[in-house]
Design an enzyme around this catalytic site. Structure first.
Site, PDB file in Angstrom:
ATOM      1  N   LYS A 107      19.677  32.027  31.871  1.00 40.35           N
ATOM      2  CA  LYS A 107      18.786  32.478  32.906  1.00 40.35           C
ATOM      3  C   LYS A 107      19.200  34.060  32.810  1.00 40.35           C
ATOM      4  O   LYS A 107      19.926  34.304  33.836  1.00 40.35           O
ATOM      5  CB  LYS A 107      18.664  32.095  34.000  1.00 40.35           C
ATOM      6  CG  LYS A 107      17.591  31.906  34.915  1.00 40.35           C
ATOM      7  CD  LYS A 107      17.666  31.005  36.160  1.00 40.35           C
ATOM      8  CE  LYS A 107      16.627  31.283  37.234  1.00 40.35           C
ATOM      9  NZ  LYS A 107      15.165  31.248  36.737  1.00 40.35           N
TER      10      LYS A 107
HETATM   11  N1  PPE Z   1      11.716  28.233  32.973  1.00 46.04           N
HETATM   12  C1  PPE Z   1      11.965  29.333  33.453  1.00 46.04           C
HETATM   13  C2  PPE Z   1      11.480  30.445  32.529  1.00 46.04           C
HETATM   14  C3  PPE Z   1      12.289  29.534  34.773  1.00 46.04           C
HETATM   15  O1  PPE Z   1      12.506  30.834  35.237  1.00 46.04           O
HETATM   16  C4  PPE Z   1      12.631  28.599  35.613  1.00 46.04           C
HETATM   17  C5  PPE Z   1      13.029  28.835  37.024  1.00 46.04           C
HETATM   18  C6  PPE Z   1      12.323  27.235  35.281  1.00 46.04           C
HETATM   19  C7  PPE Z   1      11.997  27.080  33.924  1.00 46.04           C
HETATM   20  C8  PPE Z   1      12.575  25.933  36.021  1.00 46.04           C
HETATM   21  O2  PPE Z   1      13.915  25.944  36.200  1.00 46.04           O
HETATM   22  P1  PPE Z   1      14.771  25.301  37.738  1.00 46.04           P
HETATM   23  O3  PPE Z   1      14.191  26.285  38.453  1.00 46.04           O
HETATM   24  O4  PPE Z   1      16.128  24.951  37.491  1.00 46.04           O
HETATM   25  O5  PPE Z   1      13.973  23.855  37.719  1.00 46.04           O
HETATM   26  N2  PPE Z   1      12.456  30.050  37.579  1.00 46.04           N
HETATM   27  C9  PPE Z   1      13.088  30.495  38.934  1.00 46.04           C
HETATM   28  C10 PPE Z   1      12.654  32.133  39.118  1.00 46.04           C
HETATM   29  C11 PPE Z   1      11.311  32.123  39.701  1.00 46.04           C
HETATM   30  C12 PPE Z   1      11.273  33.768  39.979  1.00 46.04           C
HETATM   31  O6  PPE Z   1       9.971  34.151  40.066  1.00 46.04           O
HETATM   32  O7  PPE Z   1      11.985  34.547  40.155  1.00 46.04           O
HETATM   33  C13 PPE Z   1      12.938  29.414  40.066  1.00 46.04           C
HETATM   34  O8  PPE Z   1      12.216  28.630  39.967  1.00 46.04           O
HETATM   35  O9  PPE Z   1      13.726  30.037  40.865  1.00 46.04           O
END
Ligand code: PPE
Length: 307
Positions: A159
């Site tokens: 991330k």
């Molecule tokens: N893909 C990406 C690219 C991503 O950034 C997230 C979370 C996910 C999948 C889902 O992952 P999880 O949160 O572990 O289920 N995106 C984060 C950032 C959002 C933002 O705008 O900043 C979030 O959901 O917190």
């Protein structure tokens, strides 16, 4: 606008919100090598609060750092404690939590040299990520003109701050064109994920999600897959194409910020009945019960705290 809180945890100390600042020669600001997390804390049914899957998020932060060759100068336990303390000092019974690890100032040039590794944790109130109606009515999305990262160009399991240039470009394009979110395809043309969410489709009672190739290993994705299996659904991790999405009975996104967001339209094609489908509705209910401590089968996913 982010609603300001009292304090931000910065390199082991609490500083007032407005004083959590960095120098313009901060290495990450120039080159994007930093990692972050997005975590949520919810009010629980018993009047307390709990952070959802804290350990998994903090471990992913350390994994992201390892992928980028960053050594975080704190332990997993220290970061976990700092997160809970930040919530408490800010009086946040419910919040979005953003830990960020970045390379500070020192030398310039691509090699980070001996620049210090800095860590901060901010918390703020963040409601429904894609708007208040999104959870109930579903959203409209559009396939992006931007391709998701190739696995060997950007490290998609991290991330990483810099990975989000691709997300920001896709999101701005989608919003400018009047959509709520962008659907991103991988370099081979298969469905990948959205700018900050993983994706699921449902067809004839079978649920499919993208395998962990070009996508972030979503913790909500993992939680939903465990929940789906316990509810008796068949779940497959399999590559699928945009036309398979067009003809799905249902589709929805998962993410910490987006939670479980139904998709009602893709590229101007109505998905299913054009509203939240029964699987998404069931999963939303179960998911919110879990995060709010109303399902004791999943209590190990909650770290409780009191203000
Ligand atoms: N893909 C990406 C690219 C991503 O950034 C997230 C979370 C996910 C999948 C889902 O992952 P999880 O949160 O572990 O289920 N995106 C984060 C950032 C959002 C933002 O705008 O900043 C979030 O959901 O917190």
């Amino acid at each position: 606008m982010v609603q300001k809180a009292e304090k931000i945890w910065f390199d082991g100390e609490f500083v007032p919100w407005d004083e959590a600042q960095v120098h313009v020669l901060t290495h990450t600001l120039h080159y994007g090598v930093g990692v972050f997390e997005g975590i949520r804390a919810y009010n629980t049914a018993d009047g307390r609060s709990a952070v959802f899957r804290l350990r998994e998020h903090v471990v992913r932060l350390f994994d992201s750092a390892k992928i980028l060759g960053i050594k975080i100068p704190f332990s997993v336990e220290e970061i976990e404690t700092a997160i809970i303390e930040t919530l408490r000092i800010n009086g946040h019974k419910e919040a979005y939590i953003r830990p960020l690890v970045f390379i500070g100032e020192g030398s310039m040039g691509v090699h980070p040299g001996t620049c210090p590794i800095r860590v901060c944790i901010a918390t703020w109130y963040w409601g429904a990520y894609l708007g208040e109606d999104a959870l109930e009515k579903g959203i409209r999305i559009k396939t992006s003109s931007f391709t998701r990262h190739h696995v060997n160009a950007m490290m998609t399991k991290a991330k990483a701050c810099g990975n989000y240039v691709n997300s920001v470009l896709a999101k701005m394009e989608a919003v400018t064109d009047g959509y709520d979110e962008a659907l991103m395809l991988d370099p081979q043309g298969f469905v990948s994920e959205a700018t900050g969410e993983n994706i699921f489709i449902v067809k004839d009672g079978v649920i499919k999600t993208t395998p962990l190739t070009s996508v972030l290993r979503g913790i909500t994705r993992d939680s939903l897959m465990k929940l789906m299996k316990s509810l008796g659904y068949e779940v497959q991790e399999q590559l699928f194409t945009r036309d398979e999405l067009y003809t799905a009975d249902e589709a929805f996104f998962s993410g910490t910020a987006a939670e479980v967001t139904p998709i009602r339209e893709v590229d101007n094609r109505i998905i299913g009945a054009g509203r939240r489908g029964p699987v998404a509705e069931k999963l939303q209910k179960e998911f919110f019960d879990i995060v709010k401590g109303a399902n004791s089968d999943y209590s190990e996913w909650l770290d409780y705290y009191e203000i």
